[in-house]
Design an enzyme around this catalytic site. Structure first.
Site, short mmCIF file in Angstrom:
data_model
loop_
_atom_site.label_atom_id
_atom_site.label_comp_id
_atom_site.label_asym_id
_atom_site.label_seq_id
_atom_site.Cartn_x
_atom_site.Cartn_y
_atom_site.Cartn_z
N CYS A 168 -13.27 -16.80 20.88
CA CYS A 168 -13.88 -15.70 21.62
C CYS A 168 -15.35 -15.97 21.94
CB CYS A 168 -13.68 -14.40 20.83
SG CYS A 168 -13.95 -12.89 21.79
N HIS A 169 -16.27 -15.17 21.40
CA HIS A 169 -17.70 -15.36 21.63
C HIS A 169 -18.31 -16.39 20.68
CE1 HIS A 169 -17.15 -11.66 23.91
NE2 HIS A 169 -18.36 -11.77 24.40
N CYS A 184 0.82 -1.21 0.00
CA CYS A 184 0.00 0.00 0.00
C CYS A 184 0.86 1.27 0.00
CB CYS A 184 -0.97 -0.06 1.18
SG CYS A 184 -2.36 1.08 1.05
N HIS A 185 0.82 2.06 1.06
CA HIS A 185 1.63 3.27 1.17
C HIS A 185 3.04 2.99 1.70
CE1 HIS A 185 -2.35 5.07 0.80
NE2 HIS A 185 -1.79 6.24 0.60
#
Length: 388
Positions: free
Chosen positions: A313-314, A120-121
């Site tokens: 996680c959840h 990208c940059h």
């Protein structure tokens, strides 16, 4: 892992969230040691990140991302100990390209002939270090004029997933190119991937955790797996908003809006038996997905067939609702302990929070800091290996 590799990631404030975390955790999952540094900061310090995404405007929008914790100190870096360098994009490269110590570090890596992967940059730093003169490279489109001025052989990013290789230099346009970008970097480091001819299904929903879908999704793609993502009542090309859950000193995690995540397959056309494994991200999506009978039936099908299921996680709220945790050892985000226990599972304390466990065909993790182990344990069940 014998004869493994060690790589350095060059970080800065407001680097793009995905563009640092996906390579950081994917490479670790593949057995590579990864150090992260930022000029003026030490191990344990953090860098704020930026979410860059598109919502129909003429350019991307930005919002706050996760806080990224560094694990090494910039001033103590010994470049001879590293086999490769990764440069994320975002806004950080704008000022890092003006930092003499950063420019010299990149020059030294370039002179050594070791692989450099920049996205990208990030290529602004390559231009400042005079490492693109006469070499083919791509980047985010707006970086093109700077690279041309620096003497690069510019390759237009016709699509956002474009990657270009010129010798030891690997460049990519955006994080959509991560799968090829990471795979090319692993190859440049001397890595060989085997056993990756697998089909993996992700069960997605609105406000799933941003990292918990993108990191494993692109990590598995980088290995060469075919990876699909579905969500009830949505089709291929539709997008799910995600949530950034972070740990910022409060009694529970904070939430910020994350990237939008593109689905690959129509939920109603899904043939779940055609997949080799199932992945369930966390976040807030599992709360409502656990009420969907079709979702629960998919989970039951994978568990009954003893195919690998990886939930983080959840996500274990869905496992509990599907009744597949009875007699199984399982961890999850600590707040999900009640669901696991009521669902008949044997609770394994996530201490530390990056702990992951495998019980038969089931891999469970507590939170996104555990992704390297989470993906690695799923790879083991699937018979996928990265060797050097």
């Amino acid at each position: 892992m014998a004869n493994s590799r060690t790589v350095l990631i060059l970080c800065g404030d407001y680097m793009e969230d995905y563009e640092v975390m996906v390579p950081f955790q994917a490479l670790q999952a593949f057995g590579i040691t990864v150090h992260t540094v930022c000029p003026g900061k030490k191990a344990g310090d953090s860098c704020p990140t930026a979410v860059h995404d598109f919502c129909g405007h003429q350019t991307y929008f930005e919002s706050r991302g996760h806080n990224f914790t560094l694990n090494a100190t910039f001033d103590e870096v010994d470049l001879s100990k590293y086999d490769g360098l990764v440069i994320p994009g975002g806004r950080a490269p704008e000022y890092l390209a003006l930092t003499a110590s950063v420019v010299e570090l990149v020059k030294e890596f370039s002179r050594s002939g070791k692989p450099i992967a920049s996205i990208c940059h990030g290529q602004l730093i390559l231009a400042a270090a005079d490492t693109v003169n006469g070499r083919k490279c791509t980047a985010y489109a707006t970086v093109g004029p700077s690279l041309v001025a620096a003497g690069a052989k510019w390759v237009e990013p016709i699509t956002p997933d474009v990657c270009v290789v010129d010798g030891s230099l690997i460049t990519a346009a955006t994080y959509e190119g991560h799968p090829e970008f990471i795979q090319l970097f692993v190859k440049a480091l001397g890595g060989k991937i085997t056993g990756a001819n697998k089909r993996i299904l992700f069960l997605c929903g609105d406000y799933m955790e941003d990292y918990e879908v993108k990191v494993p999704f692109q990590s598995l793609q980088a290995l060469g797996c075919q990876v699909d993502a579905v969500c009830p009542e949505k089709k291929a090309g539709d997008r799910c908003p995600t949530a950034i859950h972070d740990f910022e000193g409060d009694q529970t995690y904070s939430e910020k809006p994350g990237h939008t995540f593109a689905l690959t397959t129509n939920f109603d056309d899904l043939v779940s038996s055609s997949y080799d494994a199932l992945v369930i991200p966390g976040g807030r999506a599992p709360e409502y997905l656990a009420l969907n009978e079709h979702v629960l039936n998919i989970v039951k099908e994978f568990m009954n067939s003893e195919k690998p299921v990886a939930s983080i996680c959840h996500g274990q709220q869905i496992l509990a609702a599907a009744g597949v945790l009875k007699g199984r050892k399982c961890t999850a985000y600590p707040a999900v302990k009640l669901n696991v226990v009521l669902g008949g599972g044997t609770w394994l304390e996530p201490d530390p929070i990056d702990r992951c466990f495998t019980d038969g065909n089931l891999v469970t993790g507590a939170a996104w800091p555990g992704h390297p182990e989470f993906v690695s344990q799923l790879m083991a069940l699937l018979g996928i290996q990265v060797s050097f």
